[in-house]
Scaffold this active site. Structure first.
Site, PDB file in Angstrom:
ATOM      1  N   HIS A  39       0.829  -1.202   0.000  1.00 49.47           N
ATOM      2  CA  HIS A  39       0.000   0.000   0.000  1.00 49.47           C
ATOM      3  C   HIS A  39       0.864   1.254   0.000  1.00 49.47           C
ATOM      4  CE1 HIS A  39      -3.062   2.681   2.236  1.00 49.47           C
ATOM      5  NE2 HIS A  39      -3.524   2.501   1.011  1.00 49.47           N
ATOM      6  N   HIS A  83      -1.148  10.790  -2.093  1.00 51.79           N
ATOM      7  CA  HIS A  83      -2.468  10.290  -1.732  1.00 51.79           C
ATOM      8  C   HIS A  83      -3.467  11.381  -1.360  1.00 51.79           C
ATOM      9  CE1 HIS A  83      -5.537   8.867   1.155  1.00 51.79           C
ATOM     10  NE2 HIS A  83      -5.665   7.890   0.280  1.00 51.79           N
TER      11      HIS A  83
END
Length: 272
Positions: A39, A83
């Protein structure tokens, strides 16, 4: 009795239309099947290796993992890997990513390290086609531009990748303009969208806009899946889960899903 049967048939047809995923071939399936994806790269909990940084992606490749990452646009239209919508949490700078040019973003540091926000092309150079990538396109005011520029860069890259987004309009764009690229719909439990967004949560968390995007995989979060999400999977969608962490039953997640997105532990690169 006949009316009841007719109504049930109508309900089934409507649900099938709303939830049915897109079809995929074996090559698309094999690209992610049984792969553990780091991730935002193989970053560390103490942030000495920051998320979505070149060292995090380099470490993931060296360990044999696939990676998941996030892309969005700078103010001057560069495709960067980051992100959050804002820079506050990771860079300690107040403001949106798309309010700064690439040169300005380069002056910022990730999590107090010497690492900076990378371009997607720089991540491609590190990946070098060695392991698969799940590329999440962040939603924003310039979705079409991000899709167009992101796709151009992906087409020039020689390695394996697929795309996903929380925004069904982005997934739909790829269905229309790049149907050969495996595409996924990101979602989470309806309640995770907030009390003020119950309708939005029911629609997005319930995958009721599969009808416009026809995603080939569903990347569902850790929250409880509604029955509509399970029905979409039963209708043939590949299953991807995020984000598995230490303390979770990783073996169960691997058994239940075609691909896993993980962080802060070291599973086997492949489990199928």
């Amino acid at each position: 009795m006949q009316i009841a049967i007719f109504l049930l048939a109508v309900c089934f047809v409507v649900l099938y239309f709303l939830l049915c995923p897109g079809r995929f071939d074996d090559a698309q399936r094999q690209m992610i099947f049984g792969v553990n994806h780091a991730h935002r790269g193989l970053h560390t909990k103490d942030k000495t290796v920051p998320e979505n940084s070149l060292p995090a992606f380099r470490a993931a490749v060296e360990a044999g993992y696939g990676v998941e990452l996030d892309i969005q646009l700078s103010k001057d239209g560069q495709v960067v890997v980051f992100h959050d919508d804002t820079l506050d949490r990771v860079c300690g700078v107040h403001g949106r990513v798309d309010a700064f040019t690439l040169d300005e973003l380069r002056q910022m540091r990730l999590c107090g390290t010497e690492e900076t926000i990378p371009l997607l092309t720089e991540v491609f150079d590190v990946m070098a086609g060695k392991t698969p990538m799940i590329i999440e396109l962040k939603t924003g005011p310039r979705n079409a531009e991000l899709c167009e520029k992101g796709l151009a860069l992906m087409r020039a890259y020689g390695g394996p990748y697929c795309i996903e987004s929380f925004d069904p309009r982005i997934v739909r764009w790829f269905k229309k303009n790049a149907p050969d690229i495996l595409r996924g719909q990101l979602a989470d439990a309806p309640r995770s969208y907030g009390q003020r967004s119950r309708l939005r949560g029911a629609v997005l968390g319930g995958l009721l806009l599969n009808c416009i995007a026809r995603p080939q995989f569903i990347a569902y979060g850790p929250g409880k899946k509604p029955w509509t999400a399970r029905l979409a999977e039963a209708l043939g969608a590949l299953r991807v889960c995020w984000t598995v962490r230490p303390g979770d039953d990783a073996a169960a997640k691997e058994a239940e899903n075609d691909a896993v997105i993980f962080e802060f532990y070291r599973p086997a690169p492949k489990y199928q």
